[in-house]
Structure formats: structure tokens, C-alpha cells
Scaffold this motif. Structure first.
Motif, short mmCIF file in Angstrom:
data_model
loop_
_atom_site.label_atom_id
_atom_site.label_comp_id
_atom_site.label_asym_id
_atom_site.label_seq_id
_atom_site.Cartn_x
_atom_site.Cartn_y
_atom_site.Cartn_z
N LEU A 1 0.94 -1.24 -0.06
CA LEU A 1 0.22 0.03 0.04
C LEU A 1 0.84 1.19 0.14
N LEU A 2 0.96 1.99 -1.15
CA LEU A 2 1.64 3.27 -1.26
C LEU A 2 0.72 4.37 -0.84
N GLN B 1 4.46 16.41 -7.37
CA GLN B 1 5.51 15.76 -6.53
C GLN B 1 5.11 14.47 -5.83
N GLU B 2 4.18 14.49 -5.57
CA GLU B 2 3.70 13.17 -4.95
C GLU B 2 3.43 12.24 -5.91
N ALA B 3 2.98 12.48 -7.19
CA ALA B 3 3.22 11.47 -8.29
C ALA B 3 4.53 10.87 -8.56
N GLY C 1 -3.17 11.68 -1.61
CA GLY C 1 -3.27 12.62 -0.56
C GLY C 1 -4.77 13.53 -0.70
N PRO C 2 -4.59 14.54 0.23
CA PRO C 2 -5.75 15.23 0.16
C PRO C 2 -6.33 15.78 -1.15
N ASP C 3 -5.53 15.84 -2.24
CA ASP C 3 -5.80 16.25 -3.61
C ASP C 3 -5.96 15.47 -4.49
N GLY C 4 -5.85 14.02 -3.98
CA GLY C 4 -6.11 12.82 -4.86
C GLY C 4 -4.70 12.62 -5.65
N ILE D 1 4.13 7.93 1.58
CA ILE D 1 4.87 9.06 0.34
C ILE D 1 4.66 10.19 1.18
N SER D 2 5.79 11.03 1.37
CA SER D 2 5.76 12.17 1.81
C SER D 2 4.82 13.14 1.04
#
Ligand code: SAM
Length: 155
Positions: A5-6, A55-57, A105-108, A38-39
Motif C-alpha cells: 500500500l503506497l 511531486q507526490e506522483a 493525498g488530500p488532493d488525490g 509517501i511524503s
């Protein structure tokens, strides 16, 4: 088969980690669930949301192994009953590949990353907070496993 689970997000409240752990520890080694955080991307005062999502991607892509079956968790993904999830899990196992589940995250999740996933799975038509998604996923994977092995937990 292993399931990774990432999940975007770090420093989860204790209740989240304990909730995930409650189900994670019940799963056998050949259906192990690993959680990797993932940060989150930078969301400053003048938050540039698309940049944070990118950045998350990028961080998620850097953690993908290339040989795993990728499933993106999306509100508008395909809804599976627990029975259908158990069938999916059998199919993943039969294909001999490990599975990686992506939780944004919070924005998908970045659209390109989500669309490149082999499957997009919806837990509900409701938009859920991402910490809760972790617990739901762990419980549903455990439930699906009990169904696969005929354990009385699922009824
Ligand atoms: C707060 S939600 C993000 C909401 C964001 N507006 C979006 O469009 O994705 C954070 C993450 O939790 C997961 N998530 C939330 N609700 C979900 C649901 N009903 N089914 C599957 N995943 C969900 C998704 O991975 C999502 O990226």
C-alpha cells in the motif's frame, strides 16, 4: 503474493496506524500487506496544488517496481463487493504478480498516474479521508482473505 500500500501522508494519528495494524497482523505471510508512506507535496501558504500533486506522483513513481500489478484507489473507480475483491485477489495471485495499491493525498492522485494503473478501485461513492481509506483497505483485504480460505470472519 504481497500487497504493498503506497499511501500519501506521513505521521498518521495513532488510531490510524493501530487500525491498519489490527488487520495487517492477521494476514498470513503469503498474503502480506505492507504499508509505505509517501511524503506529501509542498502545500505552503500560496498552495500550488497541481505542483504538490505532481511531486507526490513523482515520489510514487520512484517507488513503483515495474513488475507489480498497479491498482489506483479512486472514488470514481470500479466498485467491488467483498466477494468480487476476493475473486480479484485470486486472479492477482494466479497471475503470480505482487500488487501495489495507490492512495492519494488530500488532493488525490495525479490523473496520468491514476489512468496508467491497471485497475481503478472505488471503495464507495463517498469521498473518504485518506487515513480512513488505509484502515478500510486493510480490513477489506483481510475480509477477502477470510473468504478465500473459508474462515468464518466473513458473513
Ligand atoms: C481525500 S481523498 C482525495 C479527494 C480528491 N478530491 C480526489 O478527487 O481524489 C484522498 C485519497 O483517498 C482515496 N479515496 C478517497 N475516497 C475513496 C473512495 N471512495 N474509494 C477509493 N479511494 C478513495 C483516493 O486514493 C484519494 O486520492
Amino acid at each position: 503474493m504481497r500487497v504493498r500500500l503506497l499511501a500519501v501522508g506521513t505521521r498518521m494519528p495513532v488510531w490510524v496506524n493501530e487500525g491498519v495494524e489490527e488487520y495487517r497482523k492477521r494476514l498470513p505471510r503469503d498474503f502480506a500487506l505492507e504499508v509505505e508512506e509517501i511524503s506529501p507535496g509542498q502545500r505552503g501558504k500560496n498552495a500550488d496544488i497541481p505542483r504538490a500533486i505532481a511531486q507526490e506522483a513523482e515520489r510514487i513513481r520512484a517507488r513503483l517496481r515495474g513488475d507489480e500489478h498497479v491498482v489506483a484507489l479512486e472514488v470514481d473507480g470500479k466498485p467491488w463487493s467483498t466477494e468480487q475483491l476476493a475473486q480479484q485477489a485470486e486472479a492477482w495471485r494466479f497471475a503470480g504478480r505482487d500488487v501495489v495499491l495507490l492512495v492519494g493525498g488530500p488532493d488525490g492522485i495525479e490523473a496520468g498516474l491514476s489512468l496508467a494503473a491497471e485497475q481503478r478501485w472505488s471503495l464507495s461513492p463517498l469521498t473518504l479521508p485518506h487515513p480512513l481509506v488505509r484502515i478500510l483497505l486493510a480490513e477489506q483485504l483481510y475480509r477477502a482473505w477470510t473468504l478465500m480460505v473459508g474462515h468464518p470472519y466473513h458473513r
